[in-house]
Every structure is written in C-alpha cells, then in structure tokens.
Design a protein around this motif. Structure first.
Motif, mmCIF file in Angstrom:
data_model
loop_
_atom_site.group_PDB
_atom_site.id
_atom_site.type_symbol
_atom_site.label_atom_id
_atom_site.label_comp_id
_atom_site.label_asym_id
_atom_site.label_seq_id
_atom_site.Cartn_x
_atom_site.Cartn_y
_atom_site.Cartn_z
ATOM 1 N N ARG A 68 -62.827 -107.876 59.198
ATOM 2 C CA ARG A 68 -63.547 -106.641 59.502
ATOM 3 C C ARG A 68 -64.989 -106.933 59.914
ATOM 4 O O ARG A 68 -65.537 -106.280 60.803
ATOM 5 C CB ARG A 68 -63.491 -105.704 58.301
ATOM 6 C CG ARG A 68 -62.086 -105.143 58.067
ATOM 7 C CD ARG A 68 -62.032 -104.105 56.981
ATOM 8 N NE ARG A 68 -62.090 -104.677 55.655
ATOM 9 C CZ ARG A 68 -63.047 -104.485 54.770
ATOM 10 N NH1 ARG A 68 -64.100 -103.717 55.092
ATOM 11 N NH2 ARG A 68 -63.019 -105.019 53.576
ATOM 12 N N THR A 69 -65.595 -107.941 59.290
ATOM 13 C CA THR A 69 -66.959 -108.324 59.673
ATOM 14 C C THR A 69 -66.976 -108.918 61.076
ATOM 15 O O THR A 69 -67.842 -108.590 61.903
ATOM 16 C CB THR A 69 -67.519 -109.329 58.660
ATOM 17 O OG1 THR A 69 -67.538 -108.731 57.362
ATOM 18 C CG2 THR A 69 -68.930 -109.760 59.033
ATOM 19 N N ALA A 100 -66.443 -106.106 63.621
ATOM 20 C CA ALA A 100 -67.617 -105.240 63.796
ATOM 21 C C ALA A 100 -68.622 -105.887 64.739
ATOM 22 O O ALA A 100 -69.169 -105.224 65.641
ATOM 23 C CB ALA A 100 -68.252 -104.952 62.435
ATOM 24 N N THR A 109 -70.355 -99.527 64.608
ATOM 25 C CA THR A 109 -69.621 -99.498 63.349
ATOM 26 C C THR A 109 -70.175 -100.544 62.397
ATOM 27 O O THR A 109 -71.095 -101.300 62.729
ATOM 28 C CB THR A 109 -68.114 -99.750 63.594
ATOM 29 O OG1 THR A 109 -67.389 -99.523 62.376
ATOM 30 C CG2 THR A 109 -67.855 -101.175 64.065
ATOM 31 N N ASP A 110 -69.581 -100.585 61.214
ATOM 32 C CA ASP A 110 -69.825 -101.648 60.244
ATOM 33 C C ASP A 110 -68.485 -101.971 59.594
ATOM 34 O O ASP A 110 -67.511 -101.213 59.755
ATOM 35 C CB ASP A 110 -70.882 -101.229 59.206
ATOM 36 C CG ASP A 110 -70.461 -99.996 58.418
ATOM 37 O OD1 ASP A 110 -69.460 -100.070 57.668
ATOM 38 O OD2 ASP A 110 -71.126 -98.951 58.550
ATOM 39 N N PRO A 111 -68.381 -103.083 58.860
ATOM 40 C CA PRO A 111 -67.078 -103.490 58.316
ATOM 41 C C PRO A 111 -66.419 -102.451 57.421
ATOM 42 O O PRO A 111 -65.180 -102.390 57.348
ATOM 43 C CB PRO A 111 -67.415 -104.768 57.531
ATOM 44 C CG PRO A 111 -68.643 -105.304 58.189
ATOM 45 C CD PRO A 111 -69.425 -104.106 58.615
ATOM 46 N N ILE A 130 -63.928 -100.004 59.227
ATOM 47 C CA ILE A 130 -62.789 -100.587 59.937
ATOM 48 C C ILE A 130 -61.619 -100.718 58.967
ATOM 49 O O ILE A 130 -61.787 -101.192 57.829
ATOM 50 C CB ILE A 130 -63.149 -101.962 60.526
ATOM 51 C CG1 ILE A 130 -64.241 -101.806 61.589
ATOM 52 C CG2 ILE A 130 -61.916 -102.631 61.131
ATOM 53 C CD1 ILE A 130 -64.707 -103.124 62.187
ATOM 54 N N VAL A 161 -61.360 -98.147 64.008
ATOM 55 C CA VAL A 161 -62.765 -97.920 63.671
ATOM 56 C C VAL A 161 -62.899 -96.420 63.448
ATOM 57 O O VAL A 161 -62.725 -95.632 64.378
ATOM 58 C CB VAL A 161 -63.701 -98.410 64.788
ATOM 59 C CG1 VAL A 161 -65.154 -98.159 64.401
ATOM 60 C CG2 VAL A 161 -63.469 -99.900 65.057
#
Length: 504
Positions: free
Chosen positions: A181-182, A185, A196-198, A201, A355
């Motif tokens: 997820r990181t 992003a 977005t950010d982790p 997601i 997302v």
C-alpha cells in the motif's frame, strides 16, 4: 470403516510367505517414479468378511485409477494396523491380489500396483486439462504472456522474502500488506496523479473482486436497494454488466462520442448516484474523457452526493499523447480509483487495488471480512519490492515500446492489405477498433472463426439498453495486438487482413 492415515517408518516388505518372490525386473527409465508413501485411504464396509472387503476396496482403487500402476503400497502390517485388521487378513489379501495380477510383490521392494500395457478404463471421459486454443489469437484483454519479467520478479521475491517480518507469514491484514500500500501510494501519485495515502488503499484480487465488494453480498458497500441504479458507458465488458446484474444492480448506459462518455445525460436521471467510467482510455472504443467532462462529472458527484468509480485498467500505456492523469486527483472524496496489475504484468497475479474516499475504507473492509480470500501476501510483498526497486517502471517502459511497435505493425499491415478499413483507439492501450461497413460484422466474425482467428466483435460490448437514437450501433472488430507472442504476430496480422471485407 475408514482408515485414519498414520505415518510409519519406511521399510522393505518381503513377499508373503505363501507367495514366492518374483525375480526383479529392470527399471523402466522412460517412466516417472511412482509415489512411495506408506499412507493409504480405503473405505471398508462395517459388515462382512474383512479379507474380501479389503480386496474389493483395493481392486476398486486400482480400477478407478486412484492407485496408478507402479504405486507402492504400505507394508501389510502397517495397513492392518491402520484399518484395525489382523495381520494375516491383510497379508492374505495382498497375496491373493498378487495371484490375480492386480499387485506385484518383489523381494526387498515391497508390494506395488501391477503395470499394465493400457490404462484402466474410467467411468466417463475426463475433460482435457488444457483446451486447444485458436490458431491466431487477437483477442483483447491480456498482455503478452511471454513478456512477463520472470527473472526480475524472482529477484524481487527473493529480496522481499529475505527482509519480510515473521508476521508476514501469519494471518493477513484484509486491507493488504502495508509495504504494498505504501509503494502503491507513492507510485500512483507520481505516475497517475492520484492523491492518497496507504491507509486509503485496499488491496483486492482484481477489478471484478472490487466490484463484488462494492455491490454484491449482504455487506455490499453500495447495495442496489439503497444506492439505486449505476450509470455505465454505453460500450463495455458484458462480464462486468453480468456481475452487476447478478448483484441486483440495474445499469443505465451513457452514450459515447469523440469526447468520451456523455455525462450530461445524468442530469435527466435523478435516481442515479454512482457512475462507472474508464476516463483515461474508454473501453473498448478508445479515447480519453474530455477535460470539460472530467470536471463536469466531479461537479455532478459533489452536487448529487454521489460517487465516480474510475476504472484505470491500462493507465500506463500511452503512445501518441501525454498521459492523462486520474480523475481521482480532482476530488479524492468523490472518486473511487480502481487499478490492477493485469495489463501491466499479468492477470495470473490476481492483484488489484482500490483507492477509496476516507468514509468508505471501513465499509469496504467490513465487506471483505476477517477471513476473506485475500491476494497472496507473498505476491504483495514481491510487487511492493518490484515497484520500490524501479523494476516495475523499467518493465512498463519496455512493454510500452513493445506494444507501440505491435500497434505500428498492425496499422502498417492494414494500410497495405486493407487501406479502406478505419482504425481508431490506437493512441493508448493494448487494442484497436477496426470500423466495418454496416451489416458486415457477423459475416467477418464467421470468416475469422473459419480461419482459426480469435477476435472480438464490437457489438458484443454494446449495452443492450443503449437506444439507437442516443447512439447508433456500429459494426467493427476489437483487435488485441498484445496477446500473440512475437513469432506468431505476423501470421495473425495476415489472417486478419484476409478476413476483412473488400471496399464497398
């Protein structure tokens, strides 16, 4: 009576004393080695003679093919202990089956299922494990399978597993691995303009899985009963429409033109609060959603309190124009961004991502459940490393060059062999649309089938409720130029040109 598998030490079993040992035979080097385990599952009736029941069960296991020729059986002492039989009962059953030719006993080698010149017949013919494919494959929807970056993927997997924490091999997080997820992003912000950010997601198993989480099941995030109908583009995948219909969702088609989906039609549908679009590259007709319509659909979602579902199915592949950023970047709270690795890497990975607006994250996770069939954590770790190391960018650039070359060769072949055929949707993606004269699509598809050429007709993608006055029907072919391997591509193009109708 059913035996309980018990593991016993392996030991050679001599032939039963009542049966003389047979001379050993040389091994057949051309045949694969058979299993030599000592566990054997047999169902014995609770009543009747034990020896006869054991013999019948062994005959049936051999006759059905469950025990293949050459399979080594457990020592009769072990089998007797597993089934709760007397040793002599098992020994006598083995000896009689050896005499009948079902089994073979060799001194020092134990008892095995006897070899036969021909396999035993089965009750019914089995379906072939691999269906024969077409002679030429120009279907859309999948990348060149031969181009999967095996060495780079394997190297990324080794690196990822080397540094993975121990908890990565335990029960997973339904939201997906934090590492992936990181990485997503960062990548989506850099390449697609996604904001977005982790924590916003959620990793899923592809686009269809995302649709099911949103619309299907008792815990659906956007159930049809409360969310109403879903607006979709007038041309799209019938599979997605069928999935939505199975979830009870009514789909409302939007007409298409050179500027993409006619989102202005939503003003006449106050019951619609959600719309599914392919803004970067309309599927399958091609072309991006015009900038004015991108702004208009976001304004519509804000005013209606609705959602835009953005399917960015092949966002990495642009050839003759600058990449179009994601609509999600205009309003992250009104757009659900959906992406996968199916086109950029392989559909076999079953990796996708959503997302989400902040208020939908917990609802999607509730729909997913604590023990839902998640994507493999090991594949997630590998993809995260693949992205972070730059291998994903290098692979996409390499495939972009390859697919552009494929596109150019398709255009050149049509210019030489069928210059009267118009080609559209070629500035991006992995497929093109060939426009045909009205009334010719069905006959062209029949000719393609006769030649062993797999190709899709444009009519299969048209929404059945799309009125002719809103958008007249058009004949055409949807040609996937990414599917064939390099060595088969010239012949596929030649077959395509051969089945196209002559000028009117």
């Amino acid at each position: 009576m059913t035996d309980t598998p018990v593991t016993h030490p392996r030991q050679p079993e001599p032939a039963h004393p009542s049966e003389p040992a047979r001379p050993s035979e040389p091994a057949r080097p051309s045949e694969p080695a058979r299993p030599t385990g000592t566990d054997l599952h047999l169902d014995l009736p609770a009543t009747g003679g034990r020896r006869a029941a054991l013999m019948a069960a062994l005959r049936e296991a051999i006759r059905s093919g469950r025990l293949a020729p050459g399979t080594r059986l457990p020592p009769y002492r072990s089998l007797a202990a597993d089934l709760g039989l007397a040793r002599n009962t098992a020994a006598e059953a083995y000896a009689e089956l050896v005499a009948e030719g079902w089994l073979t006993a060799r001194q020092g080698s134990g008892t095995t299922v006897a070899e036969r010149a021909e396999p035993m017949p089965t009750a019914r013919a089995r379906r072939p494990s691999v269906r024969p494919g077409p002679v030429h494959d120009l279907r859309q929807g999948q990348p060149d399978a031969a181009s999967f970056p095996r060495s780079a993927w394997l190297a990324a997997g080794r690196r990822a597993l080397t540094v993975a924490p121990n908890e990565a091999f335990g029960p997973g997080d339904p939201q997906g691995r934090r590492e992936l997820r990181t990485a997503l992003a960062d990548y989506l912000a850099r390449v697609r303009g996604v904001r977005t950010d982790p924590d916003r997601i959620v990793v899923c198993s592809g686009f269809a899985h995302a649709l099911r989480l949103l619309f299907d099941g008792a815990r659906a995030v956007l159930p049809a009963a409360t969310n109403g109908p879903l607006a979709v583009e007038g041309y799209g995948l019938a599979f997605h429409r069928a999935l939505l219909a199975g979830a009870g969702v009514t789909t409302v088609p939007l007409p298409l033109d050179e500027d993409g989906a006619g989102v202005g039609a939503l003003a006449d549908r106050p019951d619609v609060r959600t719309v599914l679009l392919t803004p970067a590259h309309q599927f399958p007709t091609g072309g991006p959603l015009h900038a004015a319509r991108r702004a208009a659909i976001v304004d519509w979602a804000r005013g209606r309190g609705g959602l835009v579902l953005e399917d960015d199915y092949d966002g990495e592949f642009r050839y003759d124009r600058q990449p179009v950023g994601a609509v999600q970047g205009l309003d992250p709270e009104r757009v659900v961004y959906l992406g996968t690795a199916s086109k950029s890497l392989s559909p076999a990975l079953r990796l996708g991502w959503m997302v989400l607006p902040d208020h939908l994250v917990d609802r999607v996770l509730a729909a997913k459940g604590e023990r839902e069939g998640w994507a493999s954590a090991l594949d997630q770790l590998t993809l995260a490393e693949f992205i972070d190391s730059g291998s994903y960018d290098r692979h996409v650039r390499r495939m972009r060059r390859r697919y552009r070359d494929r596109r150019d060769r398709l255009v050149a072949a049509l210019a030489a062999g069928a210059p009267h055929i118009a080609v559209s949707g070629i500035a991006a993606g992995l497929h093109a649309v060939l426009r045909l004269e009205p009334g010719t699509e069905r006959s062209v598809l029949k000719a393609a089938a006769y030649r062993g050429l797999a190709v899709d007709g444009l009519a299969d993608y048209r929404h059945p409720a799309l009125a002719a006055e809103a958008m007249p029907a058009a004949d055409g072919l949807v040609v996937g130029y990414a599917t064939p391997p390099d060595h088969a591509y010239p012949a596929a193009l030649a077959a395509l040109c051969d089945i196209l109708p002559p000028p009117a």
